[in-house]
Design an enzyme around this catalytic site. Structure first.
Site, mmCIF file in Angstrom:
data_model
loop_
_atom_site.group_PDB
_atom_site.id
_atom_site.type_symbol
_atom_site.label_atom_id
_atom_site.label_comp_id
_atom_site.label_asym_id
_atom_site.label_seq_id
_atom_site.Cartn_x
_atom_site.Cartn_y
_atom_site.Cartn_z
ATOM 1 N N ASP A 8 30.042 142.942 -31.012
ATOM 2 C CA ASP A 8 28.792 142.168 -30.122
ATOM 3 C C ASP A 8 29.156 140.678 -30.306
ATOM 4 O OD1 ASP A 8 26.315 142.122 -28.847
ATOM 5 O OD2 ASP A 8 25.713 141.285 -30.850
ATOM 6 N N GLU A 21 32.744 141.858 -26.851
ATOM 7 C CA GLU A 21 31.946 141.384 -25.724
ATOM 8 C C GLU A 21 32.286 139.866 -26.043
ATOM 9 O OE1 GLU A 21 27.073 140.715 -24.902
ATOM 10 O OE2 GLU A 21 27.901 140.590 -27.000
#
Length: 787
Positions: free
Chosen positions: A450, A503
Site C-alpha cells: 500500500d 500501489e
C-alpha cells in the site's frame, strides 16, 4: 490506499485494566511490601541470603539490565547457595530442593531469600502462597539466555530473515543449569535498545511487572525472559522504562496474536494447523505471473458478509470466488488494527492476523481452503506508516525507535500517522521479515504493498520548506528505495511463486524492473512483480463518466494507456478506493438511465478484461450494486435475492463477470503476452466520432482475439473492422465467432449482435488484409475469435 480517517483521534481506544493482587488475597500492606520482614521465619525457614540494597532498588524500579544476576540462585560465601525470589503480595514462598521443602525469609518489598547448601539443587520448585492458597511454579531466574549468539548477531546486523522465530513470545522447553528435565514455558524477547529497563506484565502477575524484570542481551538491544508454566493464551505486554524514566506499557511488536479490540494486549499463540495445500504450493510458481491468467476479486474480509469469522469465510468465500472464475482474492485489513475505520491500513500488530475474525490458525484455515479450491491469496501489506497509539509502536522504548527522528520525515501529513525509519537496519529487518512471515507462515501468494508513492518521495504531501532533500539534492527517499529493493529481493528468493504488487501512483521508473537493472534515473529497479495502473484507472473512469455525446472529446483517455502499457507489468485496478468517499459505485459513475448505466458497466468490464494487464475488481461491483461501499455494512447483498436478482438486472452483470473470467482463462491471447508489445495491436484507435475502440490481442503462437467496444448508445450496422488473414482460409479471410457480447440478453442487454459466425472478406481495411462487417450493439463490447 489508506483512507483519510479520524484515526489520529479515535484509533487505539483501549480497555482499562485494574491491576489487582491474586484472587482472594486482599493485602493490608502496600503491594511492594508483602508480609513484614522475617514473617516467613519459623522452624523450617532458611537463613536469609545477603542482599545488595542498590541492586534490589534497581530491580524494584524496573531499571536493572541484568536481574538474573541478582534474582535466582547464586554462589554465596561459605560454600552456600543464595536464593532470591521476588514475589510482591506473597504471604509465603517455599523452595523444594534436593527433596526438602523449606520456607524463604521475607527481606521486605516482596523479596524472599534463603541460603541452601551446595548440592541441594539440581532441581527446584517454588511454592508461593497468596491469601492462604499455595501455587507451585518454577523460577524464571534460574535459566540461561534462550537466544543464541547467531540470532543476536543477525538482529544487530538487520539480517534476521526469520525474525519472528527469535523475537516475540514463543512456547518452548528449557533446561535450567544443573537440572536434567526440561521445563515448558514461554520465552519473551523484545527489541528496546534505549530502554533503562523492561518488565513483563500480564494476567499471570496481575499486570504488575515487579516480579518479572527482563534482562538485556548486550549490544543487540534485545531484552529476554523465560517464564516457566506460561503457555498458549497468555495475555501480556511489556512495561518499558525509557531514558526519561517514564514507564510505558506496550504491546509486543512481534506478537503473533492479539486481543480483540478495543482490548490491546498481546497473546501467546501456538499453531496446530495442518496444511492441505501441498499441490497448490508445489505448482504455483510453474508459470511467471505476468504470463499467466490473473484476475483478482478484492474484498474487505470483515465486511464481505459482516459477522463472519475467518473460518466462516472459509466455508463461503472459496465457492463464491471459484464460481465467478477469479484466479485470486485480495484481502484488505488482514493484520491487526485497532480502528475499524482505517479498513486495516493503520496496523498496530504487524505479525498478528485481525483477531476480530479469529486466531492465526483460523486465518491459516481460510488460506488453506482457498488454495484447495484453486484460488490464490494476496494480502494488503502496509509498510508505509503506522498509527500513534501510545500502547503500540510509537516511541516504543521512550525514543523515536521505529519512526524517523527527523520531524521532516517522521509524520505522514495526510493520515496523522508515523513513518517507518527505513534507514535503521533493525526497522528494515522488522519489515522485511514481516513480508517473509506472511508468505511462509500463512502460505500467502502475494503482497499488495500500500501507498508506495508516499514512501518513495520525501516531499509527498509536503509543502515547500516542510521537507529536506536527500544527499544528492533530490526528493527521493533513498532509504525507502533500498528497503523496497531488499524486501522484494528477499521475498522472491525465499518464497517461490509469490508475487509482490505495488500501489504506486506516479511515473517512478522501474517499479517492476529487477533490482540489479539500473534505469535512466540512476536507480536500480524496485523489484516488484506487478504495479497497479492508476493512470489507466483514472483515465478510463473519466471517459465512461461522460455522456456519450461528449466522449469523442475524451477519446484519448481510453487510448493513452497503450503509450506506456509496456513500461511496467500492470494490474488494472477497480479497487475499494474508487467506490468510497463520494466517488460512487462503478455503475453509479455511468451516465444515463438504469439500463444505460448497466450497459456502460458491462461494456467497460468487457473492455477492461481485454486490455493488456491483469484485472482487479472490488466486491459488490461484480453484481453492479448502486451504493458506495461501507466498511460497516459491506456489499448490498439484498440485491441478489429473488426480488432483485431477476435475469437482466444485477444477476446479469454477475453472469457476465463469470463469463468474462471463463473466456479469459481459456484464451491465452488475453494474458500470455501482457507485457510484450507483440501481444497487442490497434485495429482502429482513432474512431472518436463513433465512440468505438477496436484492437487485437495475440498469444505466444500468434492466435488472435478481436475486441470491439462501442461506447455509443446507438446500434452501428455494417461496421467495418479490418482483420488479419487466417492461415489456410480462402483468400486469407476465414470465419470468426462472437465468443462474448456484453449486450447479450443473458446479461440484461438488448440482444443485438452477430450470432453464429461472420466471414471476413479478402478486402483490406485499417491496414489489414481482410475485413468483416459487424453489427455493433449499443454500449457494448464484443470479443471474436477465429471459428
Amino acid at each position: 490506499m489508506t483512507p483519510r480517517s479520524p484515526s489520529r483521534h479515535t484509533a487505539g481506544a483501549k480497555a482499562t485494566r485494574t491491576v489487582r493482587p491474586p484472587q482472594a488475597f486482599v493485602p493490608q500492606r502496600t503491594p511492594a511490601e508483602g508480609p513484614p520482614p522475617g514473617a516467613a521465619a519459623g522452624p523450617d525457614a532458611l537463613a536469609p541470603a545477603p542482599v545488595d540494597e542498590g541492586e534490589l532498588r534497581r530491580v524494584l524500579e524496573g531499571t536493572h539490565h541484568d536481574p538474573h544476576s541478582f534474582l535466582g540462585v547464586h554462589p554465596a560465601p561459605g560454600g552456600l547457595l543464595a536464593v532470591r525470589v521476588l514475589r510482591p503480595f506473597a504471604e509465603r514462598v517455599e523452595i523444594t530442593a534436593g527433596g526438602t521443602r523449606a520456607a524463604l525469609t521475607h527481606h521486605g518489598d516482596g523479596l524472599f531469600t534463603g541460603l541452601l547448601p551446595v548440592g541441594a539443587l539440581p532441581s527446584s520448585r517454588l511454592t508461593v502462597t497468596y491469601g492462604g492458597t499455595a501455587h507451585e511454579t518454577g523460577d524464571p531466574y534460574r535459566f540461561l539466555p534462550t537466544l543464541g549468539e547467531l540470532d543476536l548477531h543477525l538482529i544487530r546486523e538487520g539480517r534476521h530473515e526469520e525474525l519472528w522465530k527469535a523475537l516475540g513470545s514463543r512456547v518452548t522447553s528449557e533446561t535450567a543449569p544443573g537440572e536434567d528435565a526440561p521445563v515448558t514455558g514461554t520465552r519473551f524477547t523484545v527489541w528496546a535498545p534505549n530502554a533503562r529497563g523492561v518488565r513483563l506484565v500480564g494476567e499471570f502477575n496481575h499486570w504488575d511487572g515487579t516480579a518479572h524484570p527482563m534482562r538485556s542481551l548486550g549490544a543487540s538491544g534485545v531484552w529476554e525472559l523465560f517464564v516457566p508454566g506460561l503457555g498458549e493464551g497468555t495475555l501480556y505486554k511489556y512495561e518499558v522504562t525509557g531514558p526519561d524514566g517514564h514507564r510505558r506499557t506496550k504491546a509486543d511488536p512481534m506478537a503473533r496474536a492479539a486481543e480483540v479490540p478495543p482490548a490491546t494486549a498481546s497473546v501467546v499463540t501456538v499453531s496446530r494447523h495442518e496444511w492441505g495445500d501441498e499441490e497448490w504450493m508445489r505448482a504455483r510458481g510453474a508459470r511467471p505471473v505476468h504470463e499467466a491468467p490473473f484476475s483478482v476479486y478484492e474484498l474487505h474480509p470483515a465486511s464481505w458478509r459482516p459477522g463472519l469469522t475467518w473460518r466462516d469465510l472459509a466455508e463461503q468465500l472459496p465457492a463464491y470466488v471459484k464460481d465467478l472464475g477469479f484466479t485470486h482474492v485480495e484481502l484488505m485489513g488482514v493484520a491487526q488494527h485497532p480502528f475499524d475505520g482505517s479498513w486495516g491500513y493503520q496496523v498496530t500488530s504487524y505479525y498478528a492476523p485481525d483477531s476480530r475474525l479469529g486466531g492465526p490458525d483460523d486465518f491459516r484455515y481460510l488460506v488453506d481452503s482457498l488454495h484447495r479450491a484453486g484460488i490464490g491469496v494476496i494480502m494488503d501489506w502496509v509498510p508505509a506508516h503506522f498509527p500513534k497509539d501510545d500502547w503500540a509502536l510509537a516511541r516504543f522504548d521512550g525514543t523515536t525507535l521505529y519512526e524517523y527522528a527527523d520531524p521532516a520525515k517522521a509524520e505522514h501529513p495526510d493520515w496523522g500517522t508515523l513513518v517507518f525509519d527505513y534507514g535503521r537496519t533493525e526497522v528494515r529487518n522488522f519489515l522485511v521479515a514481516n513480508a517473509v512471515y506472511w508468505c511462509e507462515e500463512f502460505h500467502v501468494d502475494g503482497l499488495r504493498v500500500d501507498a508506495v508513492a508516499s514512501m518513495l518521495y520525501l516531499d509527498y504531501s509536503r509543502e515547500y520548506g516542510q521537507w529536506s532533500p536527500n544527499r544528492d539534492g533530490g526528493r527521493e527517499n533513498l532509504e525507502a528505495v533500498a528497503f523496497l529493493q531488499e524486501m522484494n529481493a528477499t521475498v522472491y528468493r525465499r518464497c517461490p511463486g509469490v508475487v509482490t504488487i505495488a500501489e504506486e501512483s506516479t511515473a517512478w521508473d522501474g517499479v517492476t524492473r529487477a533490482t540489479h537493472h539500473i534505469g535512466p534515473g540512476g536507480f536500480g529497479g524496485l523489484g516488484f512483480g506487478l504495479k497497479w495502473n492508476m493512470g489507466w484507472m483514472h483515465d478510463s473512469l473519466g471517459y465512461v463518466s461522460h455522456e456519450p455525446v461528449h466522449r469523442k472529446y475524451h477519446h484519448h483517455e481510453m487510448t493513452f494507456s497503450m503509450v506506456y502499457a509496456y513500461s511496467e507489468n500492470y494490474v488494472l485496478p477497480i479497487s475499494h478506493d474508487e467506490v468510497v468517499h463520494g466517488k460512487g459505485a462503478l455503475v453509479a459513475k455511468m451516465p444515463g438511465d438504469w439500463w444505460q448505466r448497466r450497459a456502460n458497466h458491462r461494456a467497460y468490464l468487457g473492455f477492461m478484461w481485454a486490455h493488456p494487464g491483469k484485472q482487479l475488481l472490488f466486491m459488490g461491483q461484480e453484481f453492479a450494486q448502486g451504493g458506495e461501499w461501507s466498511h460497516r455494512d459491506g456489499p448490498e447483498w439484498y440485491l441478489t435475492d429473488d426480488a432483485h436478482f431477476a435475469a437482466g438486472d444485477h444477476r446479469g452483470v454477475r453472469d457476465l463477470v463469470r463469463e468474462l473470467n471463463r473466456v479469459y482463462a481459456a484464451t491465452p491471447a488475453l494474458w500470455e503476452r501482457d507485457t510484450s508489445p507483440e501481444g497487442f495491436s490497434w485495429i482502429d484507435g482513432d474512431a472518436a466520432e463513433d465512440n468505438v475502440f477496436s484492437f487485437l490481442r495475440y498469444d505466444a503462437s500468434g492466435d488472435p482475439l478481436v475486441c470491439v467496444s462501442n461506447f455509443s448508445p446507438v446500434v452501428r450496422e455494417d461496421y467495418v473492422v479490418g482483420l488479419p488473414g487466417l492461415p489456410g482460409a480462402p483468400g486469407g479471410g476465414g470465419t470468426w465467432r462472437e465468443v462474448l457480447n456484453t449486450d447479450d440478453t443473458a446479461y440484461g442487454g438488448s440482444g443485438v449482435g452477430n450470432p453464429g459466425t461472420v466471414t471476413a472478406e479478402p478486402l483490406g481495411a485499417h491496414g489489414r488484409p481482410t475485413r468483416v462487417r459487424l453489427t455493433l450493439p449499443p454500449l457494448a463490447t464484443l470479443w471474436l475469435r477465429p471459428a
